[in-house]
Design a protein around this motif. Structure first.
Motif, mmCIF file in Angstrom:
data_model
loop_
_atom_site.group_PDB
_atom_site.id
_atom_site.type_symbol
_atom_site.label_atom_id
_atom_site.label_comp_id
_atom_site.label_asym_id
_atom_site.label_seq_id
_atom_site.Cartn_x
_atom_site.Cartn_y
_atom_site.Cartn_z
ATOM 1 N N GLN A 76 0.595 -1.326 0.289
ATOM 2 C CA GLN A 76 -0.171 -0.319 -0.048
ATOM 3 C C GLN A 76 0.929 1.431 0.318
ATOM 4 O O GLN A 76 1.799 1.268 0.319
ATOM 5 C CB GLN A 76 -1.225 0.134 1.173
ATOM 6 C CG GLN A 76 -0.375 -0.073 2.426
ATOM 7 C CD GLN A 76 -0.735 0.180 3.369
ATOM 8 O OE1 GLN A 76 -2.305 -1.325 4.406
ATOM 9 N NE2 GLN A 76 -1.894 0.749 4.086
ATOM 10 N N GLU A 92 -5.975 1.621 0.771
ATOM 11 C CA GLU A 92 -5.946 0.305 0.047
ATOM 12 C C GLU A 92 -4.910 -0.457 -0.024
ATOM 13 O O GLU A 92 -3.903 0.288 -0.317
ATOM 14 C CB GLU A 92 -6.704 0.472 -0.992
ATOM 15 C CG GLU A 92 -8.142 1.709 -1.135
ATOM 16 C CD GLU A 92 -9.109 1.545 -2.601
ATOM 17 O OE1 GLU A 92 -9.258 0.344 -2.317
ATOM 18 O OE2 GLU A 92 -9.507 2.894 -2.162
ATOM 19 N N ARG A 93 -5.170 -1.686 -0.310
ATOM 20 C CA ARG A 93 -3.745 -2.363 -0.499
ATOM 21 C C ARG A 93 -3.828 -2.582 -1.821
ATOM 22 O O ARG A 93 -5.088 -2.900 -2.318
ATOM 23 C CB ARG A 93 -4.507 -4.512 0.002
ATOM 24 C CG ARG A 93 -3.776 -3.135 2.121
ATOM 25 C CD ARG A 93 -3.293 -5.209 2.449
ATOM 26 N NE ARG A 93 -2.484 -5.447 2.489
ATOM 27 C CZ ARG A 93 -2.291 -6.980 2.490
ATOM 28 N NH1 ARG A 93 -3.715 -7.680 2.660
ATOM 29 N NH2 ARG A 93 -0.965 -7.550 2.081
ATOM 30 N N THR A 126 -4.161 -4.988 -4.574
ATOM 31 C CA THR A 126 -4.376 -6.447 -4.689
ATOM 32 C C THR A 126 -4.425 -7.699 -5.921
ATOM 33 O O THR A 126 -4.433 -8.434 -6.512
ATOM 34 C CB THR A 126 -5.849 -6.724 -4.469
ATOM 35 O OG1 THR A 126 -7.407 -6.377 -6.055
ATOM 36 C CG2 THR A 126 -6.554 -6.285 -2.963
ATOM 37 N N SER A 147 -8.133 -3.010 -3.324
ATOM 38 C CA SER A 147 -8.971 -3.527 -2.603
ATOM 39 C C SER A 147 -10.128 -3.261 -2.849
ATOM 40 O O SER A 147 -11.084 -4.105 -2.459
ATOM 41 C CB SER A 147 -8.276 -3.541 -1.455
ATOM 42 O OG SER A 147 -7.934 -2.492 -0.258
#
Length: 160
Positions: free
Chosen positions: A21, A86-87, A89, A105
């Motif tokens: 992130q 947010e990560r 993905t 995410s």
């Protein structure tokens, strides 16, 4: 686009950017973003340098008519700041044009334009240590260049 560079870039970016992130934003004549993986202490230092002002953020999977568009520096910064919690993905690179696709995410994807006639649109730098470094660059002419040290540390962690 060179198939081997595309495959290596895809493997490096998928392996190291997925799960990270945003941690830091640097502003100059370009925007530089540093990423961190809070769940993997072995992850390298990662930075994304964005030299283009053409981005897209939204649902690229269900929208067939998405297009990268020019954004002001203020619009870019506002978008980037909203992504900080947010990560990532998913990561991919366009097959014919080296657009960088970062899925977060939220399910939305940030697309960084990879096509320019005169300059490098984006660069991702990876550094495991002083000996193990790699750079993936969207270069003029819709090409992708990968510069990696000979150190095998990257290859040990890269998945197919």
């Amino acid at each position: 686009m060179n198939k081997e560079d595309h495959q290596l870039a895809r493997k490096l970016l998928t392996t190291y950017l997925t799960g990270t992130q945003l941690s830091t934003i640097h502003l100059a004549s370009f925007v530089s973003l540093d990423f961190i993986n809070l769940y993997d202490a072995m992850n390298p230092e990662i930075s994304l340098r964005i030299e283009t002002d053409r981005l897209y953020y939204g649902d690229v999977e269900s929208s067939k008519d998405w297009v990268v568009r020019h954004m002001t520096k203020e619009e870019m910064l506002h978008l980037i700041v909203t992504l900080h919690t947010e990560r990532i993905t998913g990561v991919r690179i366009g097959k014919t044009i080296p657009h960088l696709f970062l899925t977060f995410s939220s399910g939305k994807t940030l697309v960084v334009n990879g096509s320019d006639t005169y300059y490098e649109s984006w660069t991702v730098d990876l550094r495991l240590n002083a000996e193990a470094t790699a750079s993936i660059v969207a270069v003029p002419g819709d090409e992708l260049a990968v510069f990696a040290s000979d150190n095998a540390l990257f290859q040990d962690r890269v998945t197919d």
